[in-house]
Design a protein around this motif. Structure first.
Motif, mmCIF file in Angstrom:
data_model
loop_
_atom_site.group_PDB
_atom_site.id
_atom_site.type_symbol
_atom_site.label_atom_id
_atom_site.label_comp_id
_atom_site.label_asym_id
_atom_site.label_seq_id
_atom_site.Cartn_x
_atom_site.Cartn_y
_atom_site.Cartn_z
ATOM 1 N N PRO A 1 -1.433 -4.962 2.460
ATOM 2 C CA PRO A 1 -0.948 -4.003 3.457
ATOM 3 C C PRO A 1 -1.601 -2.629 3.256
ATOM 4 C CG PRO A 1 0.895 -5.062 2.317
ATOM 5 C CD PRO A 1 -0.357 -5.446 1.602
ATOM 6 N N SER A 2 -1.941 -1.993 4.362
ATOM 7 C CA SER A 2 -2.493 -0.640 4.282
ATOM 8 C C SER A 2 -1.337 0.348 4.145
ATOM 9 C CB SER A 2 -3.340 -0.333 5.518
ATOM 10 O OG SER A 2 -2.538 -0.406 6.668
ATOM 11 N N LYS A 3 -1.650 1.622 4.047
ATOM 12 C CA LYS A 3 -0.628 2.661 3.879
ATOM 13 C C LYS A 3 0.395 2.663 5.016
ATOM 14 C CE LYS A 3 -2.691 4.855 0.352
ATOM 15 N NZ LYS A 3 -2.510 4.123 -0.861
ATOM 16 N N ASN A 4 -0.069 2.339 6.236
ATOM 17 C CA ASN A 4 0.844 2.335 7.382
ATOM 18 C C ASN A 4 1.576 1.001 7.547
ATOM 19 O OD1 ASN A 4 -1.132 0.677 8.360
ATOM 20 N ND2 ASN A 4 -1.715 1.986 10.073
ATOM 21 N N GLY A 5 1.364 0.066 6.629
ATOM 22 C CA GLY A 5 2.077 -1.204 6.647
ATOM 23 C C GLY A 5 1.353 -2.337 7.342
ATOM 24 N N ALA A 6 0.241 -2.039 8.013
ATOM 25 C CA ALA A 6 -0.521 -3.094 8.687
ATOM 26 C C ALA A 6 -1.269 -3.922 7.648
ATOM 27 C CB ALA A 6 -1.506 -2.477 9.668
ATOM 28 N N LEU A 7 -1.249 -5.233 7.815
ATOM 29 C CA LEU A 7 -1.901 -6.135 6.881
ATOM 30 C C LEU A 7 -3.367 -6.282 7.246
ATOM 31 C CD1 LEU A 7 -1.131 -7.832 4.441
ATOM 32 C CD2 LEU A 7 -0.627 -9.707 5.980
ATOM 33 N N CYS B 1 1.966 -7.955 -3.447
ATOM 34 C CA CYS B 1 1.625 -7.499 -2.098
ATOM 35 C C CYS B 1 0.420 -8.244 -1.530
ATOM 36 C CB CYS B 1 1.318 -6.001 -2.101
ATOM 37 S SG CYS B 1 2.764 -4.969 -2.281
#
Length: 184
Positions: free
Chosen positions: A127-133, A115
């Motif tokens: 990536p963060s929990k919300n999918g934003a890198l 990842c």
């Protein structure tokens, strides 16, 4: 339970005490991941499975700690956690661990490592929990070989232009301490 407490403390710690917590976690993850056979029956000892779970909790915790420490100073904390994880993975192959616990640990670490991303400025991101890198302003990937690094270091200041939108090289050196995570 004790291992999870150590992980929770390490996640919140940003002082020099983190090194002590990481030393303890290093001892936990260095526990061998193979069960001694019971001499009388030839079966694996049921009580020896418990330390495996501690190793699994510690490695999972180190992955969480790395994700947190990538975005905080000092960068040496993230670098140390990364080194612990890589050394632990190397020990899996050196000692030929093949238990189901060892397999699940390797899977978690490899999924995490896959990842990781680097941007054009060599900043490490995940990536963060919300999918934003998100990319770390403190941790960079090492670039090139040792000889290339020496040539780069010998260049006089001002010979290359910094990337657009970044601080000048002299102000960066004075204000931000970078940690480098080797990927070779």
């Amino acid at each position: 339970l004790a291992t999870q407490l150590l992980v929770d403390l390490a996640e919140e710690c940003s002082t020099h005490h983190l090194s002590n917590l990481l030393d303890i976690l290093e001892k936990v993850i260095s526990h061998p991941l193979h069960s001694p056979l019971n001499v009388e029956t030839g079966d694996k000892d049921v009580h020896s499975v418990m330390p495996f779970e501690d190793v699994k909790v510690a490695v999972s915790g180190l992955l969480d700690i790395l994700q947190i420490k990538l975005f905080s100073l000092p960068a040496s904390h993230a670098s140390r956690v990364y080194d612990l994880l890589i050394c632990h993975m190397q020990s899996h192959y050196k000692n030929m661990y093949c238990s189901s616990t060892a397999n699940s640990i390797r899977l978690k670490v490899f999924e995490f490592l896959l990842c990781l991303r680097a941007d054009s400025l060599h900043r490490l991101g995940i990536p963060s929990k919300n999918g934003a890198l998100r990319f770390s302003p403190y941790c960079l990937c090492e670039l090139g070989s040792e000889s290339e690094k020496r040539v780069t270091e010998k260049k006089p200041p001002g010979t290359g232009s910094p990337p657009a939108g970044s601080l000048s090289a002299s102000s960066q050196a004075n204000t931000i301490r970078m940690g480098y995570l080797p990927y070779s």
